[in-house]
Design an enzyme around this catalytic site. Structure first.
Site, short mmCIF file in Angstrom:
data_model
loop_
_atom_site.label_atom_id
_atom_site.label_comp_id
_atom_site.label_asym_id
_atom_site.label_seq_id
_atom_site.Cartn_x
_atom_site.Cartn_y
_atom_site.Cartn_z
N PHE A 146 0.81 -1.22 0.00
CA PHE A 146 0.00 0.00 0.00
C PHE A 146 0.85 1.27 0.00
O PHE A 146 0.37 2.34 -0.38
CB PHE A 146 -0.96 -0.01 1.19
CG PHE A 146 -0.37 0.43 2.50
CD1 PHE A 146 -0.51 1.73 2.95
CD2 PHE A 146 0.30 -0.47 3.32
CE1 PHE A 146 0.02 2.14 4.16
CE2 PHE A 146 0.82 -0.08 4.53
CZ PHE A 146 0.69 1.23 4.96
N LYS A 147 2.10 1.18 0.40
CA LYS A 147 2.95 2.38 0.43
C LYS A 147 3.10 2.99 -0.96
O LYS A 147 3.36 4.19 -1.09
CB LYS A 147 4.32 2.03 1.01
CG LYS A 147 4.29 1.33 2.37
CD LYS A 147 3.70 2.19 3.46
CE LYS A 147 3.60 1.46 4.79
NZ LYS A 147 4.86 1.23 5.45
#
Length: 468
Positions: free
Chosen positions: A111-112
């Site tokens: 998700f980063k």
């Protein structure tokens, strides 16, 4: 739009200023002076938009005059164009009220990427306009490092140094960082925990001469731009399930508190969020706080979900600032006591206020494997250990009203944690074809003790070599 420090000792800045500064000079975190407000009509107008356009519309109020809307839209379109799924953040239904919001279709499968693919472009835009160069330093518990490196590799105005705890990431996570051989990238394995790495980064920022010499900046979620870039996917998930005409709940596997803070920020902007469920592993300081106002740091213990192996959740300071009525002096004192005593004294009234929206849930390693197995057997869905903690938390702490859907933030591709997934299900998830040779690629990193002087020396040598 102006930003203030949670500790009150740094000058207010615009968006461009907080992007480049990262951490405030007083050790605090920047937060908006006031929250943008969207009306129900504003939210409805976002329905059906391509993700890149939705993201630009949600983020732009935080930019103020620093970044023109059309410029920002160009960056979001470019940043998300390379994601593996056309929806960018697809929503997968698990049962009648539970959904998974997949945030791992970017270049590093975590998700980063959702934030850092945009933040790298923001840095390029601002630095080009100023004719400046920066040295980015970051700490990672596993995923931030590879996403930051991917976003910043080969950029002419950026040097980047990432610290990771030696032996405490998955092999895939480590190799995604250490096999990037771009000259502006340096990886350091620190003999210690993620909290040690995070302390070293903060130590570099608090060393004013070093900070100025290196022109330090940050990509960890201490940088407000990271949080701003994560808000849109919560908006997208909620709108897909009927918001603003229907409230939703989110379940977020949480370590450094940045991901769930972005969901909280969406609620402050007017998105109808009924509950935010925080999933933790054995490093359960956030769950203990929500259950009994116990914010006591303990020794970090390795787990199957290493990105959550954290006891000092930096972004909690932003929520604390709000819970204390935006009293910067009280926030600074509370954080100083936490640093000194390892325990954060939070007034009961502030704790009860946090519990109006947040709930906490803990899963140990064996329970996490059992949840991966259960989820796959009952729904066919293959989850990584972090996302599995999120699904278990969602099932345990869903709002009583069955009409309120619960959206789980799926934070990583299962192939990033193949050993745990295989142990739980008998299936070893393969890496995407573009990463199929990851285990054969050359690695390059240094191993150093958790010593600020040695780390600063390594950062200085890296930045000076590239500037020469």
């Amino acid at each position: 739009m102006r930003y203030v420090s949670t500790r009150g000792g740094a000058a207010a800045r615009d968006f461009e200023g907080v992007l480049l500064a990262g951490l405030a000079e007083d050790g605090g975190l920047f937060i908006p002076e006031s929250w943008p407000q969207f009306t129900p009509a504003d939210w409805r107008a976002l329905r059906g938009l391509p993700y890149a356009e939705l993201a630009a519309r949600v983020i732009h109020p935080f930019c103020g005059a620093s970044i023109p809307y059309e410029t920002l839209l160009g960056m979001t379109r470019d940043g998300y164009a390379g994601f593996d799924h056309p929806a960018v953040v697809p929503l997968v239904q698990l049962d009648t009220r539970s959904f998974v919001l997949e945030l791992f279709h970017g270049p590093t499968l975590a998700f980063k990427d959702m934030a850092l693919q945009l933040v790298g472009r923001l840095f390029d835009h601002v630095l080009a306009a100023r004719g400046e160069r920066v040295t980015i330093v970051g700490a990672t518990s596993g995923d931030t490092g590879s996403a930051a490196i991917e976003a910043c590799r080969d950029r002419s105005a950026i040097d980047i140094v990432i610290l990771h705890p030696e032996g405490r990431t998955s092999e895939v996570q480590r190799r995604q960082m250490t096999t990037v051989l771009s000259p502006n990238v340096r990886n350091i394995a620190v003999k210690g925990s993620f909290d040690d790495c995070q302390d070293l980064v903060k130590g570099m920022f608090n060393d004013a001469p070093f900070r100025q010499e290196m022109k330090l900046s940050a990509v960890n979620s201490i940088n407000w731009a990271r949080i701003a870039a994560q808000i849109p996917y919560y908006v997208a998930g909620a709108l897909a399930l009927g918001a603003p005409d229907r409230p939703v709940a989110f379940s977020v596997p949480t370590g450094n508190f940045g991901n769930v803070l972005a969901a909280w920020a969406a609620s402050r902007m007017g998105l109808p969020i009924e509950r935010l469920i925080i999933g933790t592993n054995r490093n359960d300081i956030l769950a203990r706080f929500l259950a009994g106002n116990d914010m006591t740091a303990r020794t970090v213990e390795p787990s199957h979900s290493p990105s959550m192996d954290i006891q000092v959740s930096s972004n909690f300071e932003r929520l604390l600032f709000e819970l204390l009525g935006r009293d910067a002096g009280a926030t600074a004192e509370t954080m100083a006591r936490f640093r000194r005593d390892g325990r954060m004294p939070i007034p009961d009234a502030a704790w009860m206020q946090a519990r109006t929206l947040f709930r906490g849930f803990t899963l140990d390693d064996e329970q996490t494997l059992a949840e991966i197995h259960h989820l796959h057997r009952s729904t066919g869905y293959l989850a990584d250990p972090h996302s599995a903690i999120g699904t278990a938390a969602a099932r345990a702490l869903a709002p009583q009203d069955p009409s309120i859907p619960v959206i789980v933030a799926a934070t990583a591709h299962p192939a990033k944690f193949p050993d745990a997934v295989e142990r739980a299900t008998g299936i070893r998830p393969p890496l995407p074809p573009r990463m199929a040779d990851l285990y054969e690629r050359e690695e390059r990193f240094a191993i150093l003790p958790a010593d600020l002087t040695q780390i600063e020396g390594a950062v200085r040598a890296h930045a000076r070599r590239n500037a020469a």
